[in-house]
Motif scaffolding. Structure first.
Motif, PDB file in Angstrom:
ATOM      1  N   VAL A 144      15.422  -0.770  28.751  1.00  0.00           N
ATOM      2  CA  VAL A 144      14.607  -1.312  27.659  1.00  0.00           C
ATOM      3  C   VAL A 144      13.139  -1.041  27.939  1.00  0.00           C
ATOM      4  CG1 VAL A 144      13.973  -3.410  26.416  1.00  0.00           C
ATOM      5  CG2 VAL A 144      16.323  -3.081  27.186  1.00  0.00           C
TER       6      VAL A 144
ATOM      7  N   CYS B 104      23.047  -7.317  33.627  1.00  0.00           N
ATOM      8  CA  CYS B 104      21.874  -7.635  32.803  1.00  0.00           C
ATOM      9  C   CYS B 104      20.653  -6.859  33.299  1.00  0.00           C
ATOM     10  CB  CYS B 104      21.602  -9.140  32.855  1.00  0.00           C
ATOM     11  SG  CYS B 104      20.073  -9.656  32.024  1.00  0.00           S
TER      12      CYS B 104
ATOM     13  N   PRO C 228      14.289  -4.078  21.154  1.00  0.00           N
ATOM     14  CA  PRO C 228      14.172  -4.359  22.589  1.00  0.00           C
ATOM     15  C   PRO C 228      13.954  -5.838  22.891  1.00  0.00           C
ATOM     16  CG  PRO C 228      12.958  -2.368  22.044  1.00  0.00           C
ATOM     17  CD  PRO C 228      13.399  -2.966  20.741  1.00  0.00           C
TER      18      PRO C 228
ATOM     19  N   LEU D 260      10.817 -11.307  29.162  1.00  0.00           N
ATOM     20  CA  LEU D 260      10.885 -11.420  30.625  1.00  0.00           C
ATOM     21  C   LEU D 260       9.865 -12.430  31.146  1.00  0.00           C
ATOM     22  CD1 LEU D 260      12.978  -9.699  32.212  1.00  0.00           C
ATOM     23  CD2 LEU D 260      12.408  -8.693  30.013  1.00  0.00           C
TER      24      LEU D 260
ATOM     25  N   ALA E   9       9.927  -5.330  25.394  1.00  0.00           N
ATOM     26  CA  ALA E   9      10.705  -6.507  25.798  1.00  0.00           C
ATOM     27  C   ALA E   9       9.936  -7.435  26.732  1.00  0.00           C
ATOM     28  CB  ALA E   9      11.992  -6.052  26.474  1.00  0.00           C
TER      29      ALA E   9
ATOM     30  N   LEU F 151      18.675  -4.054  31.241  1.00  0.00           N
ATOM     31  CA  LEU F 151      17.251  -4.245  30.953  1.00  0.00           C
ATOM     32  C   LEU F 151      16.410  -3.072  31.457  1.00  0.00           C
ATOM     33  CD1 LEU F 151      16.816  -8.055  31.712  1.00  0.00           C
ATOM     34  CD2 LEU F 151      16.566  -6.929  29.482  1.00  0.00           C
TER      35      LEU F 151
ATOM     36  N   ALA G  69      16.649  -8.178  24.897  1.00  0.00           N
ATOM     37  CA  ALA G  69      16.297  -8.775  26.184  1.00  0.00           C
ATOM     38  C   ALA G  69      16.553 -10.285  26.168  1.00  0.00           C
ATOM     39  CB  ALA G  69      14.840  -8.489  26.513  1.00  0.00           C
ATOM     40  N   ARG G  70      16.154 -10.958  25.102  1.00  0.00           N
ATOM     41  CA  ARG G  70      16.365 -12.412  25.034  1.00  0.00           C
ATOM     42  C   ARG G  70      17.856 -12.754  25.036  1.00  0.00           C
ATOM     43  NH1 ARG G  70      11.424 -13.194  20.827  1.00  0.00           N
ATOM     44  NH2 ARG G  70       9.847 -13.922  22.326  1.00  0.00           N
TER      45      ARG G  70
ATOM     46  N   TRP H  11      11.766  -6.464  37.020  1.00  0.00           N
ATOM     47  CA  TRP H  11      11.615  -5.655  35.810  1.00  0.00           C
ATOM     48  C   TRP H  11      10.132  -5.450  35.485  1.00  0.00           C
ATOM     49  CZ3 TRP H  11       9.394  -5.873  31.000  1.00  0.00           C
ATOM     50  CH2 TRP H  11       9.846  -4.973  30.047  1.00  0.00           C
TER      51      TRP H  11
END
Length: 499
Positions: free
Chosen positions: A379, A372, A347, A387, A383, A376, A351-352, A403
């Protein structure tokens, strides 16, 4: 990227093993395999490898079709498929009979080498064999009625075949059938057709005949649709035993014969629109591609140079390729593709990678950021560090806060007004570029944004986003209130003037 190649929406396909099982259980192929085994080490055949009358009767009984008036024809079709695919091979006799057209042996047929493929071949081997057989059946389906050919040859007296006299153009007929299967494929890809949701035959025929800009079909056009339905009814009856389609034929009571040709007795007006819901529409025929059919049409499209992706194609791709490919795909396909992509990454790493690929000020960037954000959302909390790392990023800080809020995270700094409005413009810009979006849904979004903030347009036109003016102009088109729409257009003018 596909460049100038035509591109289809992605489709979900079963595994090769599941598709191979479907191919092996298709009625026509089951019959062909049974006859190939029956041929064994030697069966006398005619000049073209066809079964002689006695063997055809035996084959018909072997297939359990002796009580079906079309049983001999079905047995002959299965035998021909066995010949075409190499399940059966035949050798011509050295001694040619006096009359090659007579019901006399002209050679011997034996079980072919390809018969072993059905039991020991890989799933791909079996599918290749099935596809080869399908091509011969498609060619048969696009051919004119044998009775018309015999009649035309008899009338000519010289054995010459005049294709114009039977109103048949081989290329046009094959292209028409390809186009029909392509439309059926597109409906399936868009989740508007499936074995559980078959497409009415009138709607499918109309998709090939009625011009897009014609509001009401004329009587002549409806007659063309009716004729196309009769052609398709014959063709789908031929194709259904291959496992390509699931087909419910036209109700025989709707068909009348005029001058030797079948016609729909009742008008098809009113049942030619896409996916009508009238209770009796099934009487006009219902058709759907099976999963095996979806695989087959996709294979033929790929051979023709059409970009026909399958869900899962992007699983090993970079986040940059993923976010470039998914905008505009149907929602179910975006989610399925994203889940397969995420399954191959942790995750945090996913995410990165996604956030890095989402940056940009180009025209496609808003669509990338929307995908994106959608990806996300799948996820988990692992993650979160990724963020938090972009909270101060002007392009990503807004979606990062959304998020984190959805995850129930604490200690998240509130966004500034500039970031809120920038995210608003970016979100609408992305939705404007997404063909799959519902205009009504977008209109409701615009109404909600405007009503929820006094002085909305006075603030938005100042947003430093490449799409600000375009978004404001779109809001002017979408908002139902005339005064608000005028304010949006005025704000769009200010944004362009400033730029």
């Amino acid at each position: 990227m596909s460049g100038d190649r035509p591109t289809m929406p992605p489709v979900r396909l079963p595994s090769d093993a599941e598709l191979a099982r479907d191919a092996l259980s298709a009625p026509l192929f089951v019959r062909a395999a049974k006859l190939a085994r029956w041929a064994g080490e030697g069966t006398p055949v005619g000049a073209g490898g066809e079964l002689l009358a006695g063997q055809l009767k035996t084959a018909t009984g072997l297939l359990g079709l002796e009580d079906d008036e079309d049983g001999p024809a079905y047995a002959a079709e299965a035998w021909q498929l066995a010949l075409d695919t190499g399940l059966v091979e035949f050798t011509e006799s050295a001694d040619e009979p006096a009359d090659a057209s007579s019901d006399e042996p002209h050679g011997t047929a034996v079980a072919g080498e390809e018969l072993a493929t059905l039991t020991s071949g890989s799933p791909q081997d079996i599918l290749d064999l099935w596809l080869g057989g399908l091509e011969t059946v498609l060619a048969d389906a696009a051919a004119p009625d044998l009775g018309d050919l015999v009649e035309q040859l008899s009338e000519s007296g010289d054995g010459d075949l005049d294709l114009d006299a039977i109103d048949w153009n081989p290329e046009e007929e094959a292209d028409f059938l390809d186009g029909v299967l392509g439309n059926l494929y597109l409906l399936t890809a868009l989740d508007e057709g499936s074995p559980d949701r078959p497409v009415p035959l009138p709607a499918l025929a109309a998709s090939m005949i009625v011009p897009d800009d014609m509001d009401e079909p004329t009587d002549d056009v409806l007659e063309e649709v009716s004729d196309a339905m009769m052609r398709l009814d014959d063709q789908f009856r031929i194709l259904a035993p291959t496992g390509l389609v699931r087909y419910q034929p036209v109700d025989e009571s709707l068909i009348e014969v005029v001058d030797g040709e079948g016609h729909i007795r009742e008008s098809v007006d009113g049942v030619t629109s896409d996916l009508p819901e009238e209770e009796d529409v099934s009487r006009y025929g219902m058709v759907a591609l099976t999963p095996l059919g979806l695989f087959a049409v996709r294979s033929r499209m790929l051979d023709a140079g059409i970009d026909a992706p399958a869900v899962g194609d992007l699983a090993e791709s970079s986040a940059t390729d993923l976010l470039a490919a998914l905008p505009g795909h149907p929602g179910f396909a975006v989610r399925a593709e994203a889940e397969l992509w995420l399954a191959r990454r942790t995750p945090l790493d996913a995410a990165r990678e996604l956030l890095a690929a989402a940056r940009g000020a180009d025209e496609e960037a808003p669509g990338r950021r929307l995908v994106c954000q959608q990806t996300l959302s799948l996820v988990g909390p692992e993650a979160e560090p990724a963020l938090r790392e972009v909270l101060d990023d002007p392009q990503l800080g807004g979606l990062a806060r959304v998020w984190l809020a959805e995850q129930g995270a604490t200690d998240v700094p509130p966004p500034g007004e500039d970031m809120v409005f920038w995210l608003t413009v970016d979100t609408i810009a992305a939705r404007l570029d997404t063909e799959a979006d519902d205009p009504e849904e977008l209109r409701e979004l615009v109404e909600g944004l405007v009503s929820g903030h006094s002085g909305f347009f006075d603030a938005v036109w100042r947003v430093e986003h490449p799409a600000t003016a375009d978004v404001l102009e779109a809001m002017g088109r979408l908002h139902p209130d005339k005064a608000t729409a005028k304010a949006a257009r005025k704000a769009a003018f200010k944004a362009r003037s400033r730029g």
